[in-house]
Design a protein around this motif. Structure first.
Motif, PDB file in Angstrom:
ATOM      1  N   MET A  59       2.375  -4.975   6.036  1.00  0.00           N
ATOM      2  CA  MET A  59       3.459  -5.245   6.953  1.00  0.00           C
ATOM      3  C   MET A  59       4.627  -4.338   6.598  1.00  0.00           C
ATOM      4  N   ALA A  60       5.181  -3.630   7.547  1.00  0.00           N
ATOM      5  CA  ALA A  60       6.357  -2.788   7.318  1.00  0.00           C
ATOM      6  C   ALA A  60       7.586  -3.525   7.828  1.00  0.00           C
ATOM      7  N   VAL A  61       8.599  -3.609   6.993  1.00  0.00           N
ATOM      8  CA  VAL A  61       9.828  -4.302   7.391  1.00  0.00           C
ATOM      9  C   VAL A  61      11.035  -3.377   7.267  1.00  0.00           C
ATOM     10  N   GLY A  62      10.821  -2.107   7.384  1.00  0.00           N
ATOM     11  CA  GLY A  62      11.931  -1.171   7.312  1.00  0.00           C
ATOM     12  C   GLY A  62      11.787  -0.197   6.167  1.00  0.00           C
ATOM     13  N   LEU A  63      12.504  -0.451   5.078  1.00  0.00           N
ATOM     14  CA  LEU A  63      12.533   0.491   3.972  1.00  0.00           C
ATOM     15  C   LEU A  63      11.487   0.208   2.906  1.00  0.00           C
ATOM     16  N   ILE A  64      10.818  -0.911   2.992  1.00  0.00           N
ATOM     17  CA  ILE A  64       9.770  -1.263   2.033  1.00  0.00           C
ATOM     18  C   ILE A  64       8.533  -1.707   2.813  1.00  0.00           C
ATOM     19  N   THR A  65       7.382  -1.233   2.391  1.00  0.00           N
ATOM     20  CA  THR A  65       6.122  -1.678   2.974  1.00  0.00           C
ATOM     21  C   THR A  65       5.479  -2.640   1.989  1.00  0.00           C
ATOM     22  N   ARG A  66       5.100  -3.812   2.464  1.00  0.00           N
ATOM     23  CA  ARG A  66       4.484  -4.839   1.626  1.00  0.00           C
ATOM     24  C   ARG A  66       3.063  -5.062   2.114  1.00  0.00           C
ATOM     25  N   THR A  67       2.100  -4.893   1.202  1.00  0.00           N
ATOM     26  CA  THR A  67       0.693  -5.086   1.535  1.00  0.00           C
ATOM     27  C   THR A  67       0.144  -6.212   0.664  1.00  0.00           C
ATOM     28  N   VAL A  68      -0.396  -7.245   1.307  1.00  0.00           N
ATOM     29  CA  VAL A  68      -0.985  -8.375   0.593  1.00  0.00           C
ATOM     30  C   VAL A  68      -2.493  -8.201   0.605  1.00  0.00           C
ATOM     31  N   HIS A  69      -3.093  -8.243  -0.586  1.00  0.00           N
ATOM     32  CA  HIS A  69      -4.546  -8.131  -0.717  1.00  0.00           C
ATOM     33  C   HIS A  69      -5.107  -9.524  -0.999  1.00  0.00           C
ATOM     34  N   PRO A  70      -6.098  -9.941  -0.249  1.00  0.00           N
ATOM     35  CA  PRO A  70      -6.643 -11.301  -0.409  1.00  0.00           C
ATOM     36  C   PRO A  70      -7.581 -11.423  -1.603  1.00  0.00           C
ATOM     37  N   ASP A  71      -7.120 -10.976  -2.749  1.00  0.00           N
ATOM     38  CA  ASP A  71      -7.915 -11.078  -3.973  1.00  0.00           C
ATOM     39  C   ASP A  71      -7.682 -12.435  -4.622  1.00  0.00           C
ATOM     40  N   ALA A  72      -8.420 -12.682  -5.687  1.00  0.00           N
ATOM     41  CA  ALA A  72      -8.196 -13.901  -6.466  1.00  0.00           C
ATOM     42  C   ALA A  72      -7.924 -13.487  -7.903  1.00  0.00           C
ATOM     43  N   PRO A  73      -6.733 -13.605  -8.380  1.00  0.00           N
ATOM     44  CA  PRO A  73      -5.539 -14.120  -7.720  1.00  0.00           C
ATOM     45  C   PRO A  73      -4.995 -13.105  -6.707  1.00  0.00           C
ATOM     46  N   PRO A  74      -4.165 -13.586  -5.780  1.00  0.00           N
ATOM     47  CA  PRO A  74      -3.609 -12.691  -4.757  1.00  0.00           C
ATOM     48  C   PRO A  74      -2.855 -11.526  -5.396  1.00  0.00           C
TER      49      PRO A  74
END
Length: 52
Positions: A1-16
């Motif tokens: 997800m891009a929210v402007g100046l930082i891109t945050r990527t969530v990986h569905p690993d265990a643990p996340p």
């Protein structure tokens, strides 16, 4: 997800796992921000004194 100046990527690993990155837009302002941060570090005592 891009929210402007930082891109945050969530990986569905265990643990996340979450990764943060800067998009190319940041490259244009990186050098001035690093210069400002260096100035603030050099002048930390003067800044602290001015806050007193």
């Amino acid at each position: 997800m891009a929210v402007g100046l930082i891109t945050r990527t969530v990986h569905p690993d265990a643990p996340p796992r979450v990764e943060y990155a800067t998009p190319p837009l940041i490259d244009e302002i990186r050098e001035p921000l690093e210069a400002l941060a260096a100035w603030a570090n050099r002048n930390r005592p003067a800044i602290a004194a001015a806050r007193q």
